[in-house]
Design an enzyme around this catalytic site. Structure first.
Site, PDB file in Angstrom:
ATOM      1  N   CYS A  30      -3.798  -0.225   3.265  1.00 43.05           N
ATOM      2  CA  CYS A  30      -3.846   0.970   4.110  1.00 43.05           C
ATOM      3  C   CYS A  30      -2.665   1.035   5.064  1.00 43.05           C
ATOM      4  O   CYS A  30      -1.857   0.127   5.151  1.00 43.05           O
ATOM      5  CB  CYS A  30      -5.117   0.943   4.946  1.00 43.05           C
ATOM      6  SG  CYS A  30      -6.588   0.606   4.003  1.00 43.05           S
ATOM      7  N   GLY A  56      -1.380   4.648   1.375  1.00 42.22           N
ATOM      8  CA  GLY A  56      -2.742   5.010   1.012  1.00 42.22           C
ATOM      9  C   GLY A  56      -2.830   6.503   0.809  1.00 42.22           C
ATOM     10  O   GLY A  56      -2.387   7.268   1.658  1.00 42.22           O
ATOM     11  N   ASN A 130      -5.930  -2.379   8.441  1.00 41.16           N
ATOM     12  CA  ASN A 130      -5.172  -2.659   7.219  1.00 41.16           C
ATOM     13  C   ASN A 130      -5.304  -4.145   6.938  1.00 41.16           C
ATOM     14  O   ASN A 130      -4.933  -4.964   7.783  1.00 41.16           O
ATOM     15  CB  ASN A 130      -3.701  -2.286   7.417  1.00 41.16           C
ATOM     16  CG  ASN A 130      -2.819  -2.707   6.243  1.00 41.16           C
ATOM     17  OD1 ASN A 130      -1.634  -2.924   6.423  1.00 41.16           O
ATOM     18  ND2 ASN A 130      -3.378  -2.829   5.054  1.00 41.16           N
ATOM     19  N   GLY A 131      -5.839  -4.458   5.761  1.00 39.51           N
ATOM     20  CA  GLY A 131      -5.967  -5.867   5.401  1.00 39.51           C
ATOM     21  C   GLY A 131      -7.272  -6.118   4.692  1.00 39.51           C
ATOM     22  O   GLY A 131      -7.926  -5.183   4.215  1.00 39.51           O
ATOM     23  N   TYR A 271       7.693  -4.529  -2.942  1.00 42.35           N
ATOM     24  CA  TYR A 271       7.185  -3.270  -3.483  1.00 42.35           C
ATOM     25  C   TYR A 271       6.598  -2.314  -2.459  1.00 42.35           C
ATOM     26  O   TYR A 271       6.912  -1.121  -2.462  1.00 42.35           O
ATOM     27  CB  TYR A 271       6.113  -3.572  -4.544  1.00 42.35           C
ATOM     28  CG  TYR A 271       5.379  -2.350  -5.049  1.00 42.35           C
ATOM     29  CD1 TYR A 271       5.963  -1.492  -5.973  1.00 42.35           C
ATOM     30  CD2 TYR A 271       4.096  -2.047  -4.591  1.00 42.35           C
ATOM     31  CE1 TYR A 271       5.291  -0.362  -6.428  1.00 42.35           C
ATOM     32  CE2 TYR A 271       3.417  -0.923  -5.043  1.00 42.35           C
ATOM     33  CZ  TYR A 271       4.018  -0.085  -5.960  1.00 42.35           C
ATOM     34  OH  TYR A 271       3.358   1.021  -6.407  1.00 42.35           O
TER      35      TYR A 271
END
Ligand code: SF4
Length: 488
Positions: A30, A56, A130-131, A271
């Site tokens: 995210c 996201g 996020n995670g 990436y």
């Protein structure tokens, strides 16, 4: 800025079994942001989320404190689809947080969209995460025993309920500290607790989180690009283990949890992050270019053109062209209006989307020997299709070079790579993989080459999906260093 280093809080939970393979449903990757200012922050949040859209694409949300309470809007889709002007204008407030999310199959439902908003008797809490937390079952079982009820399958709700438990008993700052002590895994958090804004980053610094300044205030965002897009200025990374409070007048570091080694995710550089972001002091574009240069040194090829898989392979390919002296050419064109292949939820969808997404430039590839550069190969389906596509367009040879070492093991820390049998590199040697993707030759950057390109010592990087050794204890998997175990 004031930095206080206090004694660590006593964790209420013993870190035991944690992750149970096969039960994991909460695989999220995210983007988060948060702003506090003397002016309304709704538009800052909106545009920061648009800049983080690559992190996201399934849902988006914004929560602001309107002077009396937290108001929230969330929905499925891209940021501009979720927020009409009317909705955005209704989210008035000088402090708020935002979130963009994607999930794997089964998790793509509105109830899991963030920010997540909960109440207790004293506080309102909104959280953007996020995670991925790996000791969710353990924390849930503890909270279940004291009567907590869960309304989503998201591990972010587990963080929110744990936070609520601690701040009720110990106050806001001490409650956040105790929450960080209890969590195991990766977490970059934007927290809105009543009208106060906090940023929290896990002690290993696995996921990125940046701090910036804007006219009249300060903000946090998963990546520094979010500040540039709103005319703000990136200041620094939130430090691993830092609990940072943002006010319109400045930043207050309440605490830093120190660890001997960090574990910055290598995949952010390879990436996931936008190339124009700066993460842990390193410009992602520069890292990708160095990866290409090192790849050219480690795996030279006789070819006419270096061709990137757009967009994420571009900087790698430019570096390869610089390192090899072979001219760079755009031999593949991308339809920008198709979502990123890697993050589409199902395998079937992914395969179909490849043709929609890329097409060859015949005049570049016809009769030529091509070095095709991509950032990584996970399943191999995309790469096989692209190699075939180039050969159908007349390429004489296609030599594939890859900007990440072979991915052989799952990620438990927030990237959607879950089971070993997904990976084309798992159990195959290089020749077998080259044959499977129908390439004339294949070369992956080495782990040492990747570490050199990132420019951060190996012991401060997470390389779990490349080495099958992880920086946090995970059932059935090996730990990276003994000291990682002792830290938990
Ligand atoms: S396992 Fe791989 S993808 Fe996951 S955090 Fe570590 S380096 Fe990143």
């Amino acid at each position: 800025m004031c930095v206080k280093r206090g004694a660590l809080t006593v964790a209420i939970l013993r870190h035991g079994s944690g992750h149970t393979p096969g039960l994991r449903k909460r695989n999220e990757y995210c983007g988060v942001s948060g702003f506090i200012s003397r002016h309304d922050v709704n538009h800052l949040l909106y545009f920061s989320l648009r800049a983080l859209q690559h992190r996201g694409q399934e849902s988006a949300g914004i929560a602001v404190y309107d002077g009396q309470k937290i108001v929230l809007h969330r929905g499925m889709g891209l940021v501009h689809q979720v927020f009409s002007k009317l909705i955005l204008d209704s989210l008035k407030g000088t402090v708020g947080i935002g979130h963009v999310r994607y999930s794997t199959t089964g998790g793509s439902v509105e109830e899991n969209a963030q920010p997540l908003h909960i109440y207790n008797l004293q506080h309102e809490i909104a959280i953007a995460h996020n995670g991925e937390i790996v000791n969710v079952s353990e924390i849930k079982s503890f909270l279940g025993k004291i009567g907590a009820a869960f309304t989503t399958k998201s591990d972010s709700e587990v963080i929110a309920r744990l936070l609520s438990f601690h701040i009720t008993r110990h106050g806001i700052v001490e409650g956040i500290k105790r929450t960080v002590r209890d969590l195991r895994g990766s977490f970059s958090l934007a927290l809105l607790i009543d009208n106060r804004l906090f940023a929290v980053r896990d002690p290993l610094g696995i996921r990125p989180l940046a701090v910036g300044e804007i006219d009249g205030g300060f903000g946090i965002a998963s990546e520094s690009v979010a500040f540039h897009s709103i005319g703000g200025e990136f200041i620094r990374d939130v430090m691993p283990g830092e609990i940072l409070e943002l006010t319109p007048d400045g930043l207050i570091t309440h605490h830093i949890f120190e660890r001997k080694y960090k574990a910055h995710c290598m995949f952010e550089y390879v990436y996931f992050a936008r190339a124009d972001s700066i993460i842990n002091g390193k410009c992602v574009y520069d890292v990708r270019r160095r990866i290409g240069q090192i790849l050219a040194r480690e795996h030279p090829a006789d070819a006419d053109f270096v061709v990137p898989v757009p967009d994420s392979g571009r900087a790698h390919a430019l570096g390869y062209a610089e390192g090899s002296g072979i001219p760079y050419a755009e031999g593949l064109m991308k339809n920008r209006y198709v979502e990123r292949t890697f993050i589409l939820p199902s395998q079937e969808t992914r395969v179909k989307e490849i043709n929609l997404k890329l097409s060859p430039v015949k005049s570049v590839v016809d009769g030529k020997r091509i070095v095709l550069i991509d950032d990584s190969i996970v399943r191999g389906n995309t790469m096989r299709k692209i190699v075939r596509m180039l050969k159908q367009a007349g390429a004489r040879e296609v030599h594939v070079r890859v900007g990440s070492p072979p991915i052989i093991a799952p990620c438990y820390l927030g990237i959607d790579m879950k089971t070993r049998d997904q990976f084309i590199a798992n159990g195959k040697n290089i020749e077998e993989i080259a044959k499977a993707i129908e390439a004339d030759s294949l070369g992956y950057i080495s782990i040492d080459g990747l570490v050199e390109a990132i420019g951060i010592p190996k012991e401060h990087l997470c390389l779990g999906c490349l080495t099958a050794r992880y920086p946090v204890p995970i059932d059935g998997e090996k730990i990276r260093f003994q000291s990682d175990l002792e830290d938990f």
